[in-house]
Design a protein around this motif. Structure first.
Motif, short mmCIF file in Angstrom:
data_model
loop_
_atom_site.label_atom_id
_atom_site.label_comp_id
_atom_site.label_asym_id
_atom_site.label_seq_id
_atom_site.Cartn_x
_atom_site.Cartn_y
_atom_site.Cartn_z
N GLN A 1 0.82 -1.21 0.00
CA GLN A 1 0.00 0.00 0.00
C GLN A 1 0.85 1.26 0.00
O GLN A 1 0.47 2.27 -0.59
N VAL B 1 -6.65 3.75 -1.21
CA VAL B 1 -5.54 2.79 -1.32
C VAL B 1 -6.06 1.36 -1.36
O VAL B 1 -5.63 0.55 -2.18
N GLU C 1 -5.58 -1.10 -4.48
CA GLU C 1 -4.89 -2.37 -4.28
C GLU C 1 -5.75 -3.55 -4.74
O GLU C 1 -5.27 -4.50 -5.35
N LEU D 1 0.36 4.34 -2.68
CA LEU D 1 0.15 5.73 -2.31
C LEU D 1 1.29 6.62 -2.81
O LEU D 1 1.04 7.72 -3.32
#
Length: 139
Positions: free
Chosen positions: A11, A59, A63, A15
């Motif tokens: 993650q 996020v 993902e 980001l």
């Protein structure tokens, strides 16, 4: 406002990759140590939202591959996804007649008023025979 968000390694990369373009949208997010980011500002449309929740949802969906849109331009896609998910009118929202009229006027000015950024229809057409069948008025 300063909120700290901690993420796992995959993650973090998601980001980091999105930071330049989240900045163009009005987000102020910076790395803050190993697994953390500090969220300093959000676009004004998120004034009543929890900053950590907004970014974590973005996020998580990126993902999971859910942040896909049918827009060609990636920055527009992210902006559309965020707006569509977080600031859209929900089924349980009460709207006044002027608010409904305003939404229809705004929709008419869109480049593609027929679908949301995710490709779901925003307008559907039913013929009178279709409606009659739906309400069991005609076979």
């Amino acid at each position: 406002m300063e909120e700290v968000l901690e993420l796992h390694p995959r993650q973090i990369e998601i980001l980091k990759k999105a930071l330049p373009f989240l900045a163009k949208l009005g987000f102020e997010i910076e790395p803050f140590g190993g697994k953390a980011f500090v969220i300093r500002a959000l676009p004004s449309i998120f004034h009543d939202e929890n900053p950590v929740t907004v970014i974590r949802q973005f996020v998580d969906e990126t993902e999971a591959g859910k942040a896909q849109t049918h827009l060609k331009d990636a920055p527009e896609g992210v902006a559309a996804m965020i707006a569509c998910k977080r600031r859209s009118v929900k089924a349980s929202d009460a709207l006044t007649l002027p608010a409904m009229q305003s939404l229809l006027e705004q929709l008419a000015r869109c480049q593609n008023p027929f679908n949301c950024p995710h490709g779901r229809p925003s307008i559907m057409k039913y013929s009178l025979p279709d409606l009659e069948k739906q309400f069991k008025r005609k076979p």
